[in-house]
Write an enzyme that holds these catalytic residues in place. Structure first.
Site, PDB file in Angstrom:
ATOM      1  N   HIS A  65       0.916  -1.326   0.031  1.00 30.56           N
ATOM      2  CA  HIS A  65       0.124   0.065   0.012  1.00 30.56           C
ATOM      3  C   HIS A  65       0.906   1.189  -0.200  1.00 30.56           C
ATOM      4  O   HIS A  65       1.913   1.160   0.225  1.00 30.56           O
ATOM      5  CB  HIS A  65      -1.002   0.080   1.334  1.00 30.56           C
ATOM      6  CG  HIS A  65       0.068   0.074   2.449  1.00 30.56           C
ATOM      7  ND1 HIS A  65       0.590  -1.238   2.964  1.00 30.56           N
ATOM      8  CD2 HIS A  65       0.193   0.965   3.456  1.00 30.56           C
ATOM      9  CE1 HIS A  65       1.202  -0.675   4.116  1.00 30.56           C
ATOM     10  NE2 HIS A  65       1.027   0.677   4.312  1.00 30.56           N
TER      11      HIS A  65
ATOM     12  N   ASP B 250       1.280   5.319   1.843  1.00 29.61           N
ATOM     13  CA  ASP B 250       0.639   5.721   2.988  1.00 29.61           C
ATOM     14  C   ASP B 250      -0.268   6.988   2.994  1.00 29.61           C
ATOM     15  O   ASP B 250      -1.251   7.234   3.701  1.00 29.61           O
ATOM     16  CB  ASP B 250       1.518   6.310   3.840  1.00 29.61           C
ATOM     17  CG  ASP B 250       2.310   5.084   4.696  1.00 29.61           C
ATOM     18  OD1 ASP B 250       1.644   3.911   4.558  1.00 29.61           O
ATOM     19  OD2 ASP B 250       3.292   4.962   5.189  1.00 29.61           O
TER      20      ASP B 250
ATOM     21  N   ARG C 121       7.132  -9.402  16.010  1.00 31.34           N
ATOM     22  CA  ARG C 121       7.900  -8.528  15.459  1.00 31.34           C
ATOM     23  C   ARG C 121       7.099  -7.328  15.815  1.00 31.34           C
ATOM     24  O   ARG C 121       5.983  -7.012  15.639  1.00 31.34           O
ATOM     25  CB  ARG C 121       7.665  -8.651  13.901  1.00 31.34           C
ATOM     26  CG  ARG C 121       8.375  -7.377  13.081  1.00 31.34           C
ATOM     27  CD  ARG C 121       7.648  -7.572  11.808  1.00 31.34           C
ATOM     28  NE  ARG C 121       8.353  -6.870  10.817  1.00 31.34           N
ATOM     29  CZ  ARG C 121       7.981  -5.468  10.293  1.00 31.34           C
ATOM     30  NH1 ARG C 121       6.968  -4.787  11.207  1.00 31.34           N
ATOM     31  NH2 ARG C 121       8.586  -4.831   9.500  1.00 31.34           N
TER      32      ARG C 121
ATOM     33  N   HIS D 229       4.781   0.111  -0.238  1.00 33.42           N
ATOM     34  CA  HIS D 229       5.467  -0.796   0.609  1.00 33.42           C
ATOM     35  C   HIS D 229       4.456  -1.765   1.341  1.00 33.42           C
ATOM     36  O   HIS D 229       3.300  -1.612   1.272  1.00 33.42           O
ATOM     37  CB  HIS D 229       6.178  -0.034   1.678  1.00 33.42           C
ATOM     38  CG  HIS D 229       5.214   0.861   2.426  1.00 33.42           C
ATOM     39  ND1 HIS D 229       5.141   1.981   2.080  1.00 33.42           N
ATOM     40  CD2 HIS D 229       4.911   0.581   3.897  1.00 33.42           C
ATOM     41  CE1 HIS D 229       4.190   2.603   3.096  1.00 33.42           C
ATOM     42  NE2 HIS D 229       4.235   1.793   3.947  1.00 33.42           N
TER      43      HIS D 229
END
Ligand SMILES: *[C@@H]1O[C@H](CO)[C@@H](O)[C@H](O)[C@H]1NC(C)=O
Ligand SMILES: *[C@@H]1O[C@H](CO)[C@@H](O)[C@H](O)[C@H]1NC(C)=O
Ligand SMILES: *[C@@H]1O[C@H](CO)[C@@H](O)[C@H](O)[C@H]1NC(C)=O
Length: 562
Positions: free
Chosen positions: A434, A436, A516, A506
């Site tokens: 996507h 931002d 994570r 990204h």
């Protein structure tokens, strides 16, 4: 007396936090699963105030566009004959739709934007007004016809692009007359387009032996269309002056939006078209940015280590840094994250909104401060989260040499945990590709800067907190959302930052084992879109600082008091 005022300040903090909590909780419950929706909520508020101004969009299919898309697809696959067929159909469809669009402009109407309607007009002025409205509406058909169903912004350079694609497609199938005709048609719109000028010269050179290339004219319909368009524009300018309102002609076709390839015929190439001249399939032009691009500014902190710039990351406005925070700070932040998330008081979505194979949890700065204040996590650690995000903001602002202040638009800590037993043969991403601040449309190679995207975001940063997990690489891709251009393995203290637009699609690869955690930050250059929670967090911090000073004045250990 001092004791009292200090107590009062404590009440203030409590009251402030409670009040904020109520507001935050309502939003949290509602948008539990997807933290991004928190920001969406803020968005919605902003949109509400603009309500009524949003134009309703015709969501019906537009046949000329379907044919255009089909044509571009064929073109990209180098199926030139099929591309020609579709694009010619799209052009015919376009001119038909144009006639229809113009017809619907006639009849009574209102234009919210034009204040001149509000004055009391005499008969001639009223008539003039009416025709101006029709004219504006008809003139705007260019935009209307270039706008995909359900979208607000038009495809730039839409009509001219038909001729651009066609000139090259005709060349590739050996129809040089038509290639030249289309190149000349394109040049009507953009007389200075160097690449097409070169192509036109080359087509002329191919034709010279058999005919006089000057006899080949641009297409009649294009010439007629542009003549009328110019005339309308002049009339509007004149009318505007006469009726005393301001008319600014929008740029209806900006040539900076060129065909998405480098299929230009180099001038002076004499090879046979059957072999194809040495065509370079180069890089797609990067989406335009409306601000000067700079990078390489100071990193401000001596410990912070520069790793890669935009070029090394194969893109624009990207930077990779290490050592933004220390190992101890990573661990401390991790404890904050787990403290809040164990309490089930962050976003307690069972599974990630992005993939059913991971759990996704997060917490904002304010939430952390609240937990700190209540002693559920060390206050010092909650404060670290606040300080670290400020450090990240300063670095991004300085590195990209931003001219004006960069504000927070949203900050949170997020952990993604692989759900055991669900990792076999996983082929999804932890976070799909996507951009931002716009809606990525890989099919059209466009990124639509319109709601519900967070269009006000200007820069993004992700600061990683740990290494002990599998998968979870951060990746940049091309606008196709497929071709990976750079891949980054997170580790404690590493930070990736980039401009938030379509130039930086990204995502995150699947986290297949372990947890994570990262601090995700979005920034805006527009103070209007400053994060409300941040301002509140600033207040809390300021109050705590004051208290702390008060406490040390009195030589009281704040712990005893709290
Ligand atoms: C364009 O495509 C649609 C469907 O894909 C088709 O119905 C239509 O006839 C085509 N031609 C024109 C000129 O719109
Ligand atoms: C920096 O800001 C000034 C004033 O706001 C502006 O005139 C100038 O063009 C900006 N420079 C860059 C490189 O953005
Ligand atoms: C950038 O692209 C090159 C060539 O494809 C590749 O080797 C390199 O790993 C990429 N950079 C990053 C940071 O992924």
């Amino acid at each position: 007396m001092r004791q009292l005022s200090r107590l009062c300040r404590l009440c203030c903090v409590t009251a402030l936090l409670n009040q904020l909590e109520e507001a935050a909780n309502a939003a949290h419950t509602f948008f539990m699963a997807n933290p991004e929706h928190m920001e969406m909520q803020q968005d919605l508020e902003n949109y509400k105030t603009m309500a009524g101004k949003v134009r309703l969009v015709d969501r019906e299919a537009k046949p000329h566009m379907e044919n255009y898309s089909a044509g571009v697809k064929h073109y990209d696959q180098e199926e030139y004959a099929l591309a020609i067929e579709s694009l010619e159909r799209a052009l015919r469809g376009y001119y038909t739709a144009d006639v229809e669009c113009r017809v619907t402009c006639e009849g009574p109407q209102r234009f919210e934007e034009y204040e001149y309607l509000e004055y009391k007009a005499d008969l001639y002025e009223a008539i003039a007004d009416h025709y101006m409205q029709i004219l504006v509406c008809q003139h705007e058909c260019v935009r209307e016809l270039a706008t995909r169903p359900g979208r607000l912004s038009p495809i730039e350079n839409y009509l001219p692009l038909h001729y651009d694609y066609l000139q090259f497609a005709y060349y590739r199938v050996g129809e040089y007359v038509k290639a030249l005709e289309c190149a000349k048609s394109y040049l009507l719109f953009h007389p200075d387009d160097e690449a097409v000028l070169e192509n036109a010269d080359y087509y002329k050179s191919l034709l010279e032996e058999t005919m006089d290339p000057e006899t080949i004219k641009p297409r009649k319909e294009a010439a007629k269309f542009l003549r009328r368009h110019k005339l309308e524009s002049d009339l509007l300018q004149m009318g505007a002056t006469g009726l005393g309102f301001v008319y600014t002609e929008p740029s209806y076709w900006s040539s900076s939006s060129a065909r998405q390839d480098e299929h230009r015929v180099p001038s002076g190439v004499n090879s046979e078209p059957a072999d194809g001249p040495a065509l370079s399939v180069g890089k797609k032009p990067a989406p335009r940015m409306d601000r000067e691009l700079r990078e390489g500014g100071s990193l401000l902190y001596s410990d912070v280590q520069f790793i890669y710039n935009s070029q090394q990351l194969n893109g624009t406005q990207r930077v990779l840094l290490d050592n933004v925070i220390s190992e101890e700070e990573c661990q401390e932040l991790r404890r904050v994250a787990n403290g809040i998330m164990l309490a089930g008081d962050g976003y307690r979505g069972k599974s990630s909104p992005h993939t059913p194979n991971e759990k996704f949890e997060g917490a904002t700065v304010l939430k952390a401060l609240k937990f700190g204040y209540e002693g559920r996590v060390p206050l010092k650690s909650a404060r670290l989260f606040y300080d670290v995000s400020e450090k990240a903001r300063r670095i991004v602002e300085s590195y990209f040499r931003l001219n004006s202040t960069l504000y927070f638009s949203y900050t949170h800590m997020v952990c993604r945990t692989a759900l055991p037993g669900q990792q076999e043969k996983r082929n999804d991403l932890s976070h799909p590709i996507h951009a931002d601040n716009c809606l990525l449309d890989p099919e059209a190679s466009e990124c639509w800067k319109e709601p519900p995207a967070y269009t006000f975001r200007d820069y993004s940063a992700l600061l990683y907190m740990n290494t002990d997990f599998e998968g979870g690489e951060f990746i940049f891709t091309e606008m196709d959302a497929k071709t990976v251009t750079a891949s980054i393995k997170p580790k404690c203290g590493r930070m990736i930052s980039f401009s938030s637009g379509g130039e930086n699609p990204h995502g995150v690869k699947a986290v297949t084992k372990g947890q994570r955690c990262a601090v995700a930050l979005w920034f805006t250059l527009d103070p209007l879109y400053r994060e409300l929670e941040r301002i509140q967090a600033d207040e809390v911090i300021a109050t705590l600082d004051q208290e702390h000073r008060g406490a040390s004045d009195l030589n009281i250990n704040p712990k005893d008091e709290l």
